[in-house]
Design a protein around this motif. Sequence first.
Motif, PDB file in Angstrom:
ATOM      1  N   GLY A  38       0.854  -1.184   0.000  1.00 26.76           N
ATOM      2  CA  GLY A  38       0.000   0.000   0.000  1.00 26.76           C
ATOM      3  C   GLY A  38       0.887   1.230   0.000  1.00 26.76           C
ATOM      4  N   GLU A  39       0.283   2.367  -0.131  1.00 29.26           N
ATOM      5  CA  GLU A  39       1.006   3.636  -0.132  1.00 29.26           C
ATOM      6  C   GLU A  39       1.691   3.824   1.228  1.00 29.26           C
ATOM      7  OE1 GLU A  39       1.632   7.957  -0.084  1.00 29.26           O
ATOM      8  OE2 GLU A  39       0.364   6.798   1.280  1.00 29.26           O
ATOM      9  N   ALA A  40       2.654   4.736   1.308  1.00 28.52           N
ATOM     10  CA  ALA A  40       3.524   4.853   2.491  1.00 28.52           C
ATOM     11  C   ALA A  40       2.769   5.146   3.791  1.00 28.52           C
ATOM     12  CB  ALA A  40       4.578   5.928   2.250  1.00 28.52           C
ATOM     13  N   ALA A 115      12.590  14.552   5.365  1.00 32.23           N
ATOM     14  CA  ALA A 115      12.310  15.724   4.531  1.00 32.23           C
ATOM     15  C   ALA A 115      10.805  15.812   4.327  1.00 32.23           C
ATOM     16  CB  ALA A 115      13.006  15.597   3.186  1.00 32.23           C
ATOM     17  N   GLU A 116      10.293  17.027   4.266  1.00 29.74           N
ATOM     18  CA  GLU A 116       8.859  17.241   4.043  1.00 29.74           C
ATOM     19  C   GLU A 116       8.686  17.851   2.652  1.00 29.74           C
ATOM     20  OE1 GLU A 116       5.997  17.229   6.249  1.00 29.74           O
ATOM     21  OE2 GLU A 116       6.873  17.134   8.255  1.00 29.74           O
ATOM     22  N   ALA A 117       8.134  17.074   1.733  1.00 31.06           N
ATOM     23  CA  ALA A 117       7.880  17.629   0.406  1.00 31.06           C
ATOM     24  C   ALA A 117       6.862  18.765   0.502  1.00 31.06           C
ATOM     25  CB  ALA A 117       7.371  16.538  -0.535  1.00 31.06           C
ATOM     26  N   ALA A 166       8.226   5.128  -3.100  1.00 35.87           N
ATOM     27  CA  ALA A 166       9.041   5.315  -4.305  1.00 35.87           C
ATOM     28  C   ALA A 166       8.561   6.479  -5.167  1.00 35.87           C
ATOM     29  CB  ALA A 166       9.044   4.023  -5.114  1.00 35.87           C
ATOM     30  N   GLN A 167       7.464   7.120  -4.769  1.00 39.53           N
ATOM     31  CA  GLN A 167       6.806   8.062  -5.684  1.00 39.53           C
ATOM     32  C   GLN A 167       7.440   9.447  -5.754  1.00 39.53           C
ATOM     33  OE1 GLN A 167       5.558   6.973  -2.748  1.00 39.53           O
ATOM     34  NE2 GLN A 167       3.884   8.218  -1.978  1.00 39.53           N
ATOM     35  N   LYS A 168       8.431   9.696  -4.928  1.00 41.83           N
ATOM     36  CA  LYS A 168       9.029  11.032  -4.958  1.00 41.83           C
ATOM     37  C   LYS A 168      10.373  10.964  -5.718  1.00 41.83           C
ATOM     38  CE  LYS A 168       5.941  13.099  -1.996  1.00 41.83           C
ATOM     39  NZ  LYS A 168       5.753  12.906  -0.552  1.00 41.83           N
ATOM     40  N   ALA A 169      11.500  11.133  -4.993  1.00 45.27           N
ATOM     41  CA  ALA A 169      12.786  11.207  -5.695  1.00 45.27           C
ATOM     42  C   ALA A 169      13.140   9.919  -6.437  1.00 45.27           C
ATOM     43  CB  ALA A 169      13.895  11.567  -4.707  1.00 45.27           C
TER      44      ALA A 169
HETATM   45  C1  LIG Z   1       4.865  12.444   0.121  1.00 49.08           C
HETATM   46  C2  LIG Z   1       5.067  12.074   1.498  1.00 49.08           C
HETATM   47  C3  LIG Z   1       4.419  10.975   2.040  1.00 49.08           C
HETATM   48  C4  LIG Z   1       3.483  10.114   1.246  1.00 49.08           C
HETATM   49  O1  LIG Z   1       2.312  10.784   1.002  1.00 49.08           O
HETATM   50  P1  LIG Z   1       1.606  11.021  -0.408  1.00 49.08           P
HETATM   51  O2  LIG Z   1       1.177  12.451  -0.362  1.00 49.08           O
HETATM   52  O3  LIG Z   1       0.474  10.091  -0.420  1.00 49.08           O
HETATM   53  O4  LIG Z   1       2.595  10.763  -1.485  1.00 49.08           O
HETATM   54  C5  LIG Z   1       4.671  10.677   3.364  1.00 49.08           C
HETATM   55  N1  LIG Z   1       5.500  11.417   4.114  1.00 49.08           N
HETATM   56  C6  LIG Z   1       6.147  12.483   3.608  1.00 49.08           C
HETATM   57  C7  LIG Z   1       7.056  13.274   4.485  1.00 49.08           C
HETATM   58  C8  LIG Z   1       5.945  12.854   2.296  1.00 49.08           C
HETATM   59  O5  LIG Z   1       6.568  13.941   1.810  1.00 49.08           O
END
Ligand SMILES: *Cc1c(COP(=O)(O)O)cnc(C)c1O
Length: 368
Positions: A38-40, A115-117, A166-169
């Motif tokens: 599942g997603e993170a 890190a906080e996107a 895996a969806q970010k960097a």
């Molecule tokens: C992106 C992100 C997540 C995963 O969340 P999504 O918005 O569903 O991709 C979890 N933790 C952090 C710090 C993130 O930047």
Amino acid sequence: MTHPFLDLAPLTAARFAAIERRVAGLLSTEQDVVVMQGEALLPLEGCIRGGARPGSTALNIVTGPYGQTFGNWLRDCGAEVVDLAVPFHSAVTAEQVRQALTEHPEIDFVSLVHAEAATGNTNPVAEIGEAVRAHGALFMVDAVASVGAEPLLVDAWGVDLCVIGAQKAMGGPAGVSAVSVSARAWERMAANPRAPRQSYLSLLDWKARWIDGGRKALPHAPAQLEMLALDACLERIEADGLDTVMARHASAAAATRAGATALGGGLEPYVHDARDAAPVATTLRTPAGVDAAELVAHALAADPSLPLIAGGGALSKEMIRVNHYGMDATRDAVLSSLAALGAALADAGRDTDTEAARKAVVETWPIS
Ligand SMILES: *Cc1c(COP(=O)(O)O)cnc(C)c1O
């Protein structure tokens, strides 16, 4: 008729285990790694519900919206929560963490977002890990937005629970995620009567049904397409070299910061100190009177493929995010993003210097 997404051979336990070993390599860890289906948010909630319980005290470090979410889960588990919040335009320091641990010796769990996107900041995990280890608390880190963008040394930094997506960097799929679990973390969860069991959130189920059996039989049908995509993205990172991938993200962030400053028009880096700025995404503050969501919509109308998004929630008025996710961590993406923001600001009646922005980007990120 056959279809490339369908009619695939089943994903074997051996392949699943090999993908987990690949993730362990990426995290520089010898600990158990579980790839969650599942997603993170799934392993993040699983870690907190497994590690926290009534009677425990958690230090929850809040440097953005994810930290706030963790605090809510921790309270829901019955834990006492000490919130250490810093302004979203900065990072927490190891000294602040040390002080909180000294003031509350009963703290036995620490949650931190690397890190906080969503806010564009990054925290000094190595130094914080030292303080947490000296105190003896369990250390959980959300590294979804740092993995692949900046160094992440799980064992060297003493991280007990490290969650990645895996969806970010990494430039990979969002539908599966992974967590590394230290021996101490397994012990803590096993001793927690409130830890999820026979549950989708349960890490202990994966230990009992998958790891302890020698990773011979998968407990459930895996998310096959997402697992193949995760493997492909790990393979691509290994082929490019992790250092090269991280350097691209660092350059993208530095160039965006320099370019936005040179662009003018009132645009400023949102994170005050460059040292606290995350390589995965650069956040910018719009000038008073310019709505960030409107500006981004205007820029995207010209080119919908640009990696631009306004901040979430209340931040949508004042924050622009330039995402340097995976394949978007290129100089061209930085140049076109700033050019589009410059044009949108000019249309809003602001004075901008697109040429100066271009020069600053090229000087910060020279490519031979
Ligand atoms: C992106 C992100 C997540 C995963 O969340 P999504 O918005 O569903 O991709 C979890 N933790 C952090 C710090 C993130 O930047």
